[in-house]
Design a protein around this motif. Structure first.
Motif, short mmCIF file in Angstrom:
data_model
loop_
_atom_site.label_atom_id
_atom_site.label_comp_id
_atom_site.label_asym_id
_atom_site.label_seq_id
_atom_site.Cartn_x
_atom_site.Cartn_y
_atom_site.Cartn_z
N LEU A 57 0.82 -1.22 0.00
CA LEU A 57 0.00 0.00 0.00
C LEU A 57 0.86 1.27 0.00
O LEU A 57 0.50 2.26 -0.61
N SER A 105 0.21 8.46 -5.38
CA SER A 105 -0.81 9.39 -4.90
C SER A 105 -1.82 9.67 -6.02
O SER A 105 -1.51 9.54 -7.20
N PHE A 130 -6.31 10.76 -2.60
CA PHE A 130 -5.29 10.47 -1.58
C PHE A 130 -3.97 11.07 -2.05
O PHE A 130 -3.20 10.43 -2.75
N GLY A 177 -0.95 9.19 -1.41
CA GLY A 177 -1.11 7.76 -1.66
C GLY A 177 -1.73 7.11 -0.43
O GLY A 177 -2.48 7.76 0.30
N TYR A 178 -1.40 5.85 -0.19
CA TYR A 178 -1.96 5.14 0.98
C TYR A 178 -0.92 4.93 2.07
O TYR A 178 -0.97 3.96 2.82
N LYS A 179 0.04 5.86 2.15
CA LYS A 179 1.15 5.67 3.09
C LYS A 179 0.68 5.56 4.55
O LYS A 179 1.24 4.83 5.33
N LYS A 180 -0.34 6.34 4.89
CA LYS A 180 -0.81 6.35 6.29
C LYS A 180 -1.35 4.98 6.72
O LYS A 180 -1.40 4.67 7.90
N SER A 181 -1.77 4.17 5.74
CA SER A 181 -2.28 2.84 6.07
C SER A 181 -1.22 2.02 6.82
O SER A 181 -1.55 1.15 7.62
N THR A 182 0.05 2.32 6.57
CA THR A 182 1.13 1.59 7.26
C THR A 182 1.05 1.82 8.77
O THR A 182 1.30 0.92 9.57
N SER A 239 4.02 8.02 6.89
CA SER A 239 3.94 6.56 6.95
C SER A 239 4.85 6.12 8.10
O SER A 239 5.39 6.97 8.81
#
Length: 300
Positions: free
Chosen positions: A71, A76, A80, A83-88, A247
């Motif tokens: 993810l 980006s 988002f 991108g989906y970095k915060k999902s980490t 992240s």
């Protein structure tokens, strides 16, 4: 007031090596879960079956980290922008919660065993748990190098260390039971292990929660950052400094920089960006202003 914004990208990329490592660890541990469940069914050993279940939760945590790594690499988009970095960060929080649930399960099971100690086949349990020490220990060793730079890898590493400890405990209690016949040793060892896991998980949970709330990432000292920014000869003041984690491996910063000569802005910006990168801040947005504009803005 001038507002300039550009990025230098030198982040800690989680390499293909780490991805391959996780795939290998997942397959290795799945194989072990299969063997352990098989022996548990064959020997009618509840402790082996529950340990196989516990190891399966570890495989799940390794899969989660692999998902997080994937993810983090998603580009980006309009919805988002990072991108989906915060999902980490969210996945590391989930991993910490899973570890805590596992600790709770071990404690409940142990209390149950104190009430009615089960007959345990010491030898079969010891042999299987011995294999567990090798598999979990090997996985922990493989993850050891990467765990310092990424909270998620650290979560997986802690899962594996916890499991290695559980297996060591099972071997010791298996040997003691074989020699003395004291089945009560089994739950005592389990509770000691649960307490050890709890202590190591607590920090992971605290770090994950802090990053989820955009708290200051570990290893970043706000006062030191301010001092470094002010150390430039053209910088007269620094304010509105914000640092947060994008992240588990990347940090961002925004700051207002007051300089004595707006003509020097580009070179000052270059220097400050490089300073920040040394402090593990890859994304920085700096807003430059002069003393006059700063005063005007604050109604001097």
């Amino acid at each position: 007031m001038e507002h300039h914004h550009h990025h230098h990208h030198h982040h800690v990329e989680v390499g293909e090596h780490t991805t391959r490592l996780f795939v290998f660890c997942i397959l290795l541990n799945l194989l072990f879960v299969g063997v352990e469940a098989g022996v548990g069914l064959w020997q009618h050993s509840l402790s082996l079956l529950s340990d196989a279940g516990h190891n399966l939760s570890d495989v799940f945590s390794l899969v989660l980290v692999l998902v997080a790594i994937r993810l983090a690499k998603v580009k980006s988009n309009r919805h988002f922008t990072y991108g989906y970095k915060k999902s980490t960060v969210l996945i590391s929080l989930l991993n910490a919660i899973i570890l805590l649930v596992a600790v709770g399960a071990i404690i409940i099971e142990s209390i149950h065993k104190f009430a009615e100690p089960a007959e345990v086949n010491g030898a079969a349990v010891s042999w299987t748990a011995g294999t567990g020490i090798i598999i979990n220990g090997l996985t922990a060793l493989l993850l050891m190098r990467s765990q310092k730079s990424d909270l998620n890898v650290r979560g997986a590493f802690l899962h594996m260390v916890a499991d290695t400890l559980v297996s060591v405990g099972v071997v010791i209690s298996g040997i003691i039971i074989s020699v003395t016949g004291w089945n009560i040793i089994d739950p005592i060892v389990s509770i000691i292990i649960a307490i050890v896991i709890l202590f190591s998980t607590w920090n992971l949970l605290a770090d994950s929660l802090r990053l989820s709330l955009d708290g200051l990432p570990e290893g970043i000292n706000l006062d030191e950052i301010g001092e470094k920014l002010r150390s430039d000869s053209h910088v007269t003041d620094v304010h509105h400094v914000h640092v947060w984690a994008i992240s588990t491996t990347e940090n961002a910063l925004t700051a207002h920089i007051v300089i004595d000569d707006i003509g020097c802005m580009e070179e000052v910006k270059e220097r400050l960006k490089n300073l920040l990168e040394e402090e593990h801040i890859a994304h920085s947005t700096l807003e430059f202003e002069t003393r006059e504009s700063h005063c005007h803005a604050h109604d001097c």
